[in-house]
Design an enzyme around this catalytic site. Structure first.
Site, PDB file in Angstrom:
ATOM      1  N   ASN A  22       0.874  -1.172   0.000  1.00 40.36           N
ATOM      2  CA  ASN A  22       0.000   0.000   0.000  1.00 40.36           C
ATOM      3  C   ASN A  22       0.911   1.222   0.000  1.00 40.36           C
ATOM      4  O   ASN A  22       1.515   1.547   1.017  1.00 40.36           O
ATOM      5  CB  ASN A  22      -0.893  -0.026   1.253  1.00 40.36           C
ATOM      6  N   LYS A  34       0.120   4.293  -0.372  1.00 40.34           N
ATOM      7  CA  LYS A  34      -0.495   5.504   0.194  1.00 40.34           C
ATOM      8  C   LYS A  34      -0.236   6.709  -0.731  1.00 40.34           C
ATOM      9  O   LYS A  34      -0.217   6.562  -1.941  1.00 40.34           O
ATOM     10  CB  LYS A  34       0.018   5.730   1.619  1.00 40.34           C
ATOM     11  N   HIS A  52      -9.548   1.187   4.367  1.00 42.32           N
ATOM     12  CA  HIS A  52      -8.267   1.320   5.070  1.00 42.32           C
ATOM     13  C   HIS A  52      -8.433   2.247   6.271  1.00 42.32           C
ATOM     14  O   HIS A  52      -9.224   3.193   6.232  1.00 42.32           O
ATOM     15  CB  HIS A  52      -7.191   1.879   4.115  1.00 42.32           C
ATOM     16  N   GLU A 109      -6.809   4.654   7.345  1.00 44.48           N
ATOM     17  CA  GLU A 109      -6.666   6.100   7.073  1.00 44.48           C
ATOM     18  C   GLU A 109      -7.930   6.658   6.410  1.00 44.48           C
ATOM     19  O   GLU A 109      -8.297   7.811   6.638  1.00 44.48           O
ATOM     20  CB  GLU A 109      -5.406   6.347   6.231  1.00 44.48           C
ATOM     21  N   GLU A 125      -5.672  -5.043  10.243  1.00 47.90           N
ATOM     22  CA  GLU A 125      -4.626  -4.056  10.520  1.00 47.90           C
ATOM     23  C   GLU A 125      -4.968  -3.297  11.798  1.00 47.90           C
ATOM     24  O   GLU A 125      -5.763  -2.353  11.766  1.00 47.90           O
ATOM     25  CB  GLU A 125      -4.532  -3.055   9.363  1.00 47.90           C
ATOM     26  N   GLY A 141       2.109   2.155  10.710  1.00 50.84           N
ATOM     27  CA  GLY A 141       3.052   3.260  10.596  1.00 50.84           C
ATOM     28  C   GLY A 141       3.730   3.638  11.907  1.00 50.84           C
ATOM     29  O   GLY A 141       4.361   4.683  12.011  1.00 50.84           O
ATOM     30  N   SER A 196       3.104  -2.263  10.333  1.00 46.53           N
ATOM     31  CA  SER A 196       4.542  -2.332  10.589  1.00 46.53           C
ATOM     32  C   SER A 196       5.174  -3.680  10.228  1.00 46.53           C
ATOM     33  O   SER A 196       6.061  -4.171  10.934  1.00 46.53           O
ATOM     34  CB  SER A 196       4.853  -1.953  12.041  1.00 46.53           C
TER      35      SER A 196
HETATM   36  P1  PGA Z   1       2.683   0.222   7.607  1.00 44.68           P
HETATM   37  O1  PGA Z   1       1.254   0.448   6.892  1.00 44.68           O
HETATM   38  O2  PGA Z   1       3.235  -1.063   7.053  1.00 44.68           O
HETATM   39  O3  PGA Z   1       3.486   1.427   7.248  1.00 44.68           O
HETATM   40  O4  PGA Z   1       2.415   0.095   9.075  1.00 44.68           O
HETATM   41  C1  PGA Z   1       0.378  -0.625   6.683  1.00 44.68           C
HETATM   42  C2  PGA Z   1      -0.905  -0.138   6.046  1.00 44.68           C
HETATM   43  O5  PGA Z   1      -1.315   1.003   6.316  1.00 44.68           O
HETATM   44  O6  PGA Z   1      -1.528  -0.857   5.242  1.00 44.68           O
END
Ligand code: PGA
Length: 255
Positions: A12, A14, A98, A100, A170, A176, A216
């Site tokens: 992803n 983003k 997601h 976000e 997630e 993140g 992460s």
């Molecule tokens: P990250 O993001 O691996 O940076 O924690 C995962 C995601 O948002 O799908």
């Protein structure tokens, strides 16, 4: 390992990478995955990169995925992209719900459910993201939250439609942050998700549906996560932006 469930390693990206940065990445990355046949590799870049990525990766073992879409076919929805538009450029995979989108842009389970159903009715393959916040986990509500997100997110689908769906668990507090959920927390959540799918679509679909872990994921923790019984892949943010680190995650069993 997981019966007939072929693993999916999904990136992803983003709101990162311009079209030329995407091209640079793929020029190094595609040769490294040319002989991989036992797993699916997916990258979700921003909308601007999609068409070019589809054309560069044609016949190359890479699935191009959108990060979002609206549920209507067309209309007065300024700033939105429809399933019909994605299909027209050859994109059939889409991340929906997601964290976000939920937390920064205010998408709720109801809206996400409409998007999932629209994706499936257009013959697309949605990756439905679910996950609890830290406060919800600390209040002991993880199970309740995941069940509600699944139930509402999938409520408009029949058993047949469920076959097209991939779930990504997630935990919001792990995205993140560099803080991965522990292996037992991951397995516990994934087995709960599979139980819920069984209730919604029956045993056969629950055995087939893929449940990815995200939050992460890095080259040094992916192997242990992928070994868990109910983990069928990973959804990777930060660590998917560099070729060196993403290829190590894709080849998690060679680390
Ligand atoms: P990250 O993001 O691996 O940076 O924690 C995962 C995601 O948002 O799908």
């Amino acid at each position: 390992m997981k019966g007939k469930r072929i693993p999916i390693i999904a990136a992803n990206w983003k709101m990162y990478k311009t079209i030329s940065e995407m091209e640079e990445f793929l020029s190094q990355f595609l040769p490294l995955i040319s002989d991989i046949e036992d797993r699916k590799v997916v990258i979700a870049p921003n909308f601007l990169c999609l068409e070019r990525m589809v054309s560069i990766s044609k016949g190359k073992n890479l699935i191009t995925c959108a990060q979002n879409m609206y549920f209507e076919e067309e209309g007065a929805f300024t700033g939105e992209i429809s399933p019909r538009m994605l299909k027209a450029i050859g994109v059939s995979w889409v991340i929906l719900g997601h964290s976000e989108r939920r937390h920064i842009f205010g998408e709720d389970d109801e809206l996400i459910g409409k998007k999932v159903s629209s994706a499936v009715s257009h013959g697309m393959f949605p990756i439905l993201c679910i996950g609890e916040t830290l406060e919800e986990r600390e209040r002991g509500e993880t199970g309740k939250v995941l069940k509600k997100q699944l139930k509402t997110g999938l409520s408009r689908l029949g058993a047949e439609g469920l076959k097209n769906v991939t779930i990504a668990y997630e935990p919001v507090w792990a995205i993140g942050t560099g803080k991965t959920a522990s292996l037992s927390q991951i397995q516990e959540a994934h087995s709960l998700v599979r139980e819920e799918i069984k209730k919604l679509g029956g045993e056969d679909i629950a055995e087939k549906i893929r449940i990815l872990y995200g939050g992460s994921v890095k080259p040094d923790n992916v192997k242990g996560i992928m070994e868990l019984e109910d983990v069928d892949g990973a959804l990777v943010g930060g660590a998917s932006l560099g070729v060196d680190s993403f290829i190590k995650i894709v080849k998690f069993d060679e680390n």
